[in-house]
Design a protein around this motif. Structure first.
Motif, PDB file in Angstrom:
ATOM      1  N   GLY A   1       0.782  -1.226   0.000  1.00  0.00           N
ATOM      2  CA  GLY A   1       0.000   0.000   0.000  1.00  0.00           C
ATOM      3  C   GLY A   1       0.814   1.276   0.000  1.00  0.00           C
ATOM      4  O   GLY A   1       0.240   2.366   0.027  1.00  0.00           O
ATOM      5  N   ALA A   2       2.146   1.180  -0.040  1.00  0.00           N
ATOM      6  CA  ALA A   2       2.984   2.380  -0.060  1.00  0.00           C
ATOM      7  C   ALA A   2       2.843   3.095  -1.401  1.00  0.00           C
ATOM      8  O   ALA A   2       2.485   2.506  -2.418  1.00  0.00           O
TER       9      ALA A   2
ATOM     10  N   GLN B   1     -11.597  -8.710 -11.488  1.00  0.00           N
ATOM     11  CA  GLN B   1     -11.827  -7.686 -12.505  1.00  0.00           C
ATOM     12  C   GLN B   1     -10.601  -6.792 -12.661  1.00  0.00           C
ATOM     13  O   GLN B   1     -10.210  -6.428 -13.777  1.00  0.00           O
ATOM     14  N   THR B   2      -9.972  -6.448 -11.537  1.00  0.00           N
ATOM     15  CA  THR B   2      -8.780  -5.601 -11.582  1.00  0.00           C
ATOM     16  C   THR B   2      -7.647  -6.287 -12.331  1.00  0.00           C
ATOM     17  O   THR B   2      -6.933  -5.651 -13.120  1.00  0.00           O
TER      18      THR B   2
ATOM     19  N   ASN C   1       4.999  -6.079 -10.876  1.00  0.00           N
ATOM     20  CA  ASN C   1       4.597  -6.824  -9.693  1.00  0.00           C
ATOM     21  C   ASN C   1       3.554  -6.004  -8.939  1.00  0.00           C
ATOM     22  O   ASN C   1       3.836  -4.884  -8.513  1.00  0.00           O
ATOM     23  N   VAL C   2       2.366  -6.572  -8.770  1.00  0.00           N
ATOM     24  CA  VAL C   2       1.263  -5.811  -8.173  1.00  0.00           C
ATOM     25  C   VAL C   2       0.694  -6.571  -6.979  1.00  0.00           C
ATOM     26  O   VAL C   2       0.312  -7.742  -7.110  1.00  0.00           O
ATOM     27  N   GLY C   3       0.657  -5.907  -5.834  1.00  0.00           N
ATOM     28  CA  GLY C   3       0.084  -6.497  -4.630  1.00  0.00           C
ATOM     29  C   GLY C   3      -1.194  -5.801  -4.232  1.00  0.00           C
ATOM     30  O   GLY C   3      -2.289  -6.197  -4.611  1.00  0.00           O
TER      31      GLY C   3
ATOM     32  N   GLN D   1      -6.384  -4.934  -2.721  1.00  0.00           N
ATOM     33  CA  GLN D   1      -7.129  -3.911  -1.992  1.00  0.00           C
ATOM     34  C   GLN D   1      -8.164  -3.198  -2.857  1.00  0.00           C
ATOM     35  O   GLN D   1      -8.579  -2.082  -2.554  1.00  0.00           O
ATOM     36  N   THR D   2      -8.589  -3.847  -3.928  1.00  0.00           N
ATOM     37  CA  THR D   2      -9.657  -3.317  -4.771  1.00  0.00           C
ATOM     38  C   THR D   2     -10.933  -4.119  -4.508  1.00  0.00           C
ATOM     39  O   THR D   2     -10.872  -5.256  -4.030  1.00  0.00           O
ATOM     40  N   PRO D   3     -12.099  -3.554  -4.837  1.00  0.00           N
ATOM     41  CA  PRO D   3     -13.364  -4.240  -4.557  1.00  0.00           C
ATOM     42  C   PRO D   3     -13.517  -5.580  -5.270  1.00  0.00           C
ATOM     43  O   PRO D   3     -14.149  -6.501  -4.738  1.00  0.00           O
TER      44      PRO D   3
END
Length: 217
Positions: free
Chosen positions: A146-147, A205-206, A192-194, A199-201
């Motif tokens: 989340g940074a 889909q994201t 690279n995606v965390g 943290q998306t609804p």
């Protein structure tokens, strides 16, 4: 097309397996990264490989070691089924120790990657290119999800790509739907995606939105 690498950062071993099963349900995904932290290299402690146990999955497993003594994890990661391990340049006292650790990773059968924090010059990669399989540039200071993405990362990726045209560059940290295209435009091969997923609804889909952006980049 750049690859999307979803990453899993958690203290709970069960959550690692749960998220891997979720990611397996998305046929377009090929890889996943599991983050490990010892509470010393970064102020956060995450699930350890021994607690997770061997993972049976079609996905290629990467491990990102945010730890002080990464070599101590190698055999556990091998048993876990990890194919590529990223160790941090900042975990070591000198270049000789870094080289020894990279060769050790290869010795146990894993691809080796070297990660650097935002304050480390990309020029350090030069000395290790003969042994490196991949590079990883942190877009945030590591340890927590989340940074906020460090804008200077874009120039760092560009500089590394211009100097080493054939090296695999992965960027990790702070990546969102709004900035991933800019990172790829500078030369990143893997994103690279965390938190930008989890943290998306609607994480599924994201993921498809990320894949669409990467297809068109």
């Amino acid at each position: 097309m750049a690859k999307l690498i979803p990453s899993i950062l958690t203290k709970q071993a069960d959550e690692v397996l749960e998220k891997i099963r979720f990611l397996e349900s998305i046929a377009e995904l090929q890889d996943v990264q599991i983050d490990f932290a010892d509470g010393k290299f970064v102020p956060n402690e995450l699930a350890v490989p021994q607690a997770i146990g061997p993972i049976s999955t079609r996905l290629n497993l990467e491990a990102h070691l945010m730890v002080q003594q990464p070599q101590q994890y190698f055999h556990d990661l091998e048993r876990l089924g990890v194919k590529t391990v990223f160790i941090h340049y900042e975990s070591f006292h000198n270049d000789q120790e870094v080289s020894a650790a990279l060769l050790n990773a290869k010795h146990v059968g894993m691809r080796c990657g070297l990660a650097i924090n935002p304050n480390t010059d990309t020029g350090i990669f030069d000395a290790f290119m003969p042994v490196l399989d991949e590079t990883l540039i942190m877009g945030v200071h590591p340890g927590f999800q989340g940074a906020v993405f460090v804008p200077e990362t874009l120039g760092r990726v560009k500089a590394l790509r211009e100097k080493h045209q054939n090296v695999i560059i992965e960027v990790d940290g702070g990546l969102k739907l709004a900035n991933v295209e800019m990172v790829v435009a500078q030369g990143a091969d893997k994103v690279n995606v965390g938190s930008g997923i989890w943290q998306t609804p609607d994480p599924k889909q994201t993921i498809y939105q990320f894949l669409e952006i990467l297809r068109n980049s």
